[in-house]
Design a protein around this motif. Structure first.
Motif, PDB file in Angstrom:
ATOM      1  N   GLN A  28      39.059  63.178  60.862  1.00 40.77           N
ATOM      2  CA  GLN A  28      37.816  63.762  60.360  1.00 40.77           C
ATOM      3  C   GLN A  28      37.485  64.963  61.245  1.00 40.77           C
ATOM      4  O   GLN A  28      37.112  64.787  62.405  1.00 40.77           O
ATOM      5  CB  GLN A  28      36.691  62.724  60.407  1.00 40.77           C
ATOM      6  N   PRO A  29      37.636  66.181  60.749  1.00 36.05           N
ATOM      7  CA  PRO A  29      37.540  67.366  61.607  1.00 36.05           C
ATOM      8  C   PRO A  29      36.112  67.834  61.870  1.00 36.05           C
ATOM      9  O   PRO A  29      35.220  67.678  61.035  1.00 36.05           O
ATOM     10  CB  PRO A  29      38.311  68.424  60.814  1.00 36.05           C
ATOM     11  N   PHE A  30      35.933  68.397  63.047  1.00 41.51           N
ATOM     12  CA  PHE A  30      34.721  69.150  63.349  1.00 41.51           C
ATOM     13  C   PHE A  30      34.849  70.537  62.725  1.00 41.51           C
ATOM     14  O   PHE A  30      35.924  70.935  62.265  1.00 41.51           O
ATOM     15  CB  PHE A  30      34.532  69.292  64.859  1.00 41.51           C
ATOM     16  N   GLY A  31      33.770  71.295  62.724  1.00 40.00           N
ATOM     17  CA  GLY A  31      33.839  72.673  62.281  1.00 40.00           C
ATOM     18  C   GLY A  31      34.635  73.510  63.260  1.00 40.00           C
ATOM     19  O   GLY A  31      34.681  73.221  64.461  1.00 40.00           O
ATOM     20  N   ALA A  32      35.281  74.572  62.761  1.00 42.08           N
ATOM     21  CA  ALA A  32      36.116  75.439  63.600  1.00 42.08           C
ATOM     22  C   ALA A  32      35.238  76.466  64.297  1.00 42.08           C
ATOM     23  O   ALA A  32      35.109  77.610  63.876  1.00 42.08           O
ATOM     24  CB  ALA A  32      37.179  76.134  62.753  1.00 42.08           C
ATOM     25  N   GLY A  33      34.619  76.063  65.361  1.00 47.96           N
ATOM     26  CA  GLY A  33      33.743  76.966  66.094  1.00 47.96           C
ATOM     27  C   GLY A  33      32.834  76.157  67.001  1.00 47.96           C
ATOM     28  O   GLY A  33      33.102  74.994  67.317  1.00 47.96           O
ATOM     29  N   VAL A  34      31.745  76.764  67.418  1.00 49.23           N
ATOM     30  CA  VAL A  34      30.806  76.095  68.309  1.00 49.23           C
ATOM     31  C   VAL A  34      29.389  76.525  67.939  1.00 49.23           C
ATOM     32  O   VAL A  34      29.129  77.690  67.620  1.00 49.23           O
ATOM     33  CB  VAL A  34      31.112  76.427  69.790  1.00 49.23           C
ATOM     34  N   GLY A  35      28.474  75.555  67.936  1.00 49.55           N
ATOM     35  CA  GLY A  35      27.065  75.857  67.741  1.00 49.55           C
ATOM     36  C   GLY A  35      26.420  76.205  69.069  1.00 49.55           C
ATOM     37  O   GLY A  35      26.738  75.604  70.103  1.00 49.55           O
ATOM     38  N   VAL A  36      25.519  77.174  69.063  1.00 55.35           N
ATOM     39  CA  VAL A  36      24.932  77.683  70.308  1.00 55.35           C
ATOM     40  C   VAL A  36      23.417  77.669  70.214  1.00 55.35           C
ATOM     41  O   VAL A  36      22.833  78.238  69.266  1.00 55.35           O
ATOM     42  CB  VAL A  36      25.419  79.118  70.604  1.00 55.35           C
ATOM     43  N   ARG A  37      22.775  77.030  71.185  1.00 56.37           N
ATOM     44  CA  ARG A  37      21.321  77.140  71.326  1.00 56.37           C
ATOM     45  C   ARG A  37      21.021  78.434  72.055  1.00 56.37           C
ATOM     46  O   ARG A  37      21.515  78.674  73.157  1.00 56.37           O
ATOM     47  CB  ARG A  37      20.792  75.933  72.112  1.00 56.37           C
ATOM     48  N   ARG A  38      20.238  79.304  71.426  1.00 53.09           N
ATOM     49  CA  ARG A  38      19.920  80.610  71.988  1.00 53.09           C
ATOM     50  C   ARG A  38      18.502  80.615  72.553  1.00 53.09           C
ATOM     51  O   ARG A  38      17.757  79.637  72.423  1.00 53.09           O
ATOM     52  CB  ARG A  38      20.068  81.698  70.926  1.00 53.09           C
ATOM     53  N   ALA A  53      30.526  64.955  61.458  1.00 54.01           N
ATOM     54  CA  ALA A  53      31.949  65.271  61.319  1.00 54.01           C
ATOM     55  C   ALA A  53      32.759  64.036  60.979  1.00 54.01           C
ATOM     56  O   ALA A  53      33.729  64.114  60.219  1.00 54.01           O
ATOM     57  CB  ALA A  53      32.471  65.898  62.613  1.00 54.01           C
ATOM     58  N   ALA A  54      32.375  62.898  61.547  1.00 49.38           N
ATOM     59  CA  ALA A  54      33.133  61.655  61.389  1.00 49.38           C
ATOM     60  C   ALA A  54      32.214  60.561  60.855  1.00 49.38           C
ATOM     61  O   ALA A  54      31.673  59.759  61.639  1.00 49.38           O
ATOM     62  CB  ALA A  54      33.748  61.246  62.722  1.00 49.38           C
ATOM     63  N   PRO A  55      32.011  60.493  59.543  1.00 50.42           N
ATOM     64  CA  PRO A  55      31.104  59.494  58.973  1.00 50.42           C
ATOM     65  C   PRO A  55      31.469  58.059  59.325  1.00 50.42           C
ATOM     66  O   PRO A  55      30.598  57.185  59.387  1.00 50.42           O
ATOM     67  CB  PRO A  55      31.212  59.740  57.464  1.00 50.42           C
ATOM     68  N   SER A  56      32.756  57.797  59.591  1.00 53.14           N
ATOM     69  CA  SER A  56      33.172  56.431  59.901  1.00 53.14           C
ATOM     70  C   SER A  56      32.641  55.945  61.240  1.00 53.14           C
ATOM     71  O   SER A  56      32.725  54.748  61.543  1.00 53.14           O
ATOM     72  CB  SER A  56      34.700  56.335  59.901  1.00 53.14           C
ATOM     73  N   TYR A  57      32.088  56.824  62.045  1.00 53.46           N
ATOM     74  CA  TYR A  57      31.579  56.446  63.355  1.00 53.46           C
ATOM     75  C   TYR A  57      30.194  55.806  63.299  1.00 53.46           C
ATOM     76  O   TYR A  57      29.687  55.342  64.328  1.00 53.46           O
ATOM     77  CB  TYR A  57      31.543  57.664  64.282  1.00 53.46           C
ATOM     78  N   ALA A  58      29.550  55.792  62.140  1.00 47.84           N
ATOM     79  CA  ALA A  58      28.208  55.226  62.012  1.00 47.84           C
ATOM     80  C   ALA A  58      28.111  54.390  60.743  1.00 47.84           C
ATOM     81  O   ALA A  58      28.774  54.686  59.745  1.00 47.84           O
ATOM     82  CB  ALA A  58      27.156  56.332  62.003  1.00 47.84           C
ATOM     83  N   PRO A  59      27.284  53.345  60.755  1.00 51.49           N
ATOM     84  CA  PRO A  59      27.063  52.585  59.523  1.00 51.49           C
ATOM     85  C   PRO A  59      26.425  53.472  58.455  1.00 51.49           C
ATOM     86  O   PRO A  59      25.783  54.486  58.767  1.00 51.49           O
ATOM     87  CB  PRO A  59      26.113  51.471  59.961  1.00 51.49           C
TER      88      PRO A  59
END
Length: 418
Positions: A83-93, A311-317
């Motif tokens: 289950q992939p993450f997005g190709a990049g990074v989120g940034v708090r500015r 990114a990974a729905p299987s990680y949570a109920p």
């Protein structure tokens, strides 16, 4: 068998982490009699997954990059259901947030990022100047290696983009001093360009379990090795429960601190990490990215955070969501409180965190070996004592390095057994 009796095997592998399992698999596939002993109650070494109230929480935030070349040689990647993450990074500015797409994987998004002032033209030039070695891996071998901080300074990478790169790579190598090998950092950049990090549907533990499955009864758990001694032309390995096995060859496949008990010249220095996991009922509206704090005055402990279940729905109920945040551990760096972690992670994600419920905390003091310049990609897998050794401290400090080192050790053992 009584504790005073010893079994026999051609090879004993001490440690059932990725390197040890890979080594044992190569030996078993070659028809050799191999046993794997490990002190833990499950395979995987530092790669483990705890399931708490239906949430999958990996011990120390980890991801699997399908671009690692060794994976296709030993793993059924499709069976992991990545289950992939997005190709990049989120940034708090300073004000708001922005998503920076990976410039090598998604170059078509650069014009849009320039238009939104996510990056400036001079930033693109500086970043390209630094990262060109990742596109030309041969360049890394021809040029002299240096520290990451020196290489970024020379390339003119500065401002917010510099902070983002520093903090993103800090979360990968678990070191914020800038002392990491620049060649190693560029190898990571190249890997991120070729593949998007992901999480197996069953948690990161699915990777070592898949490697271990064909070995069956060859793997003995909760068997801590307390002595490795020369006996004639071979070895005797003794566990804390009195079990003994005599073998022609022994492979030490533990992490660096443990390997140092048996092998000379292995540094016990390791980088540490603490990861908090929280549950929430509030859905996440943002992209499934790893997020970092890009603000110049940021003082919180978190090096990265993510809504894992986005990114990974299987990680949570079903109907619930899972958040993780990690901080560094080490000398002079006290373990942050859960309140400190929650407050900083929530700020980075633009949330309040008021409804986050703690699931589990993982404290991993020995998470990764340092990767200092000059980069030595392949270290010897045989000790002068005659013992073999493998692990991510023998190759690159990564899943790729662990798997490759296990194979290299097994190939050396096979040559010695002829």
């Amino acid at each position: 068998m009584s504790a005073s009796e010893a079994t026999e095997a051609e090879v004993v592998v001490v440690g059932a982490g990725l390197a040890g399992l890979r080594c044992a698999s190569v030996l078993a596939d070659a028809g050799r009699e191999v046993q794997v002993w490990d002190a833990a109650d499950d395979v995987g070494g530092r790669i483990r997954t705890d399931v708490v109230d239906g949430f999958r929480c990996d011990r120390g935030f980890q991801v699997l990059n399908p671009a690692y070349p060794e994976l296709d040689r030993c793993v059924d990647v499709a069976a992991l259901r990545l289950q992939p993450f997005g190709a990049g990074v989120g940034v708090r500015r300073e004000r708001g947030d922005v998503v920076l797409a990976h410039p090598l994987r998604a170059p078509s998004r650069l014009p849009g990022m320039l238009a939104r002032r996510a990056v400036a033209p001079k930033d693109v030039v500086a970043l390209t100047r630094w990262a060109h070695g990742a596109l030309r891996p041969g360049h890394l071998k021809r040029g002299g290696d240096t520290s990451l901080v020196t290489a970024l300074d020379r390339s003119g990478v500065s401002g917010e983009l510099r902070r983002v790169i520093d903090r993103f790579l800090t979360g990968v190598v678990l070191d914020d001093s800038g002392a990491t090998s620049n060649a190693f950092a560029l190898l990571l950049v190249r890997t991120f360009a070729l593949g998007v990090p992901a999480l197996p549907a069953g948690g990161m533990a699915a990777l070592p379990r898949q490697l271990a499955a064909p070995l069956g009864g060859r793997v003995a758990l909760q068997r801590r090795v307390v002595d490795i001694a020369r006996v004639g032309s071979g070895w005797q390995v003794t566990a804390d429960d009195g079990s003994r096995v005599q073998a022609r060859e022994v492979v030490v496949a533990t992490d660096a601190p443990q390997a140092g008990q048996w092998i000379g010249g292995v540094s016990a220095t390791m980088h540490g990490v603490v990861t908090d996991w929280w549950a929430t009922d509030q859905p996440w509206q943002g992209p499934p990215m790893l997020w970092v704090d890009g603000r110049s005055g940021a003082t919180g402990p978190v090096v990265n955070t993510a809504v894992i279940s986005a990114a990974a729905p299987s990680y949570a109920p079903a109907g619930r969501h899972l958040i993780a945040a990690s901080a560094l551990l080490g000398p002079g760096r006290p373990e942050p409180t859960e309140d400190q972690m929650r407050a900083h992670a929530a700020t980075i994600l633009g949330l309040t965190g008021a409804d986050w419920q703690p699931v589990i905390r993982h404290v991993v003091p020995d998470a990764l070996p340092p990767q200092l310049p000059p980069l030595v990609v392949r270290k010897k897998v045989r000790d002068p004592s005659g013992l073999w050794v493998c692990g991510d401290h023998r190759d690159t400090a990564s899943i790729q390095g662990a798997l490759v080192s296990g194979r290299r050790a097994a190939e050396g053992v096979l040559r010695a057994l002829v």
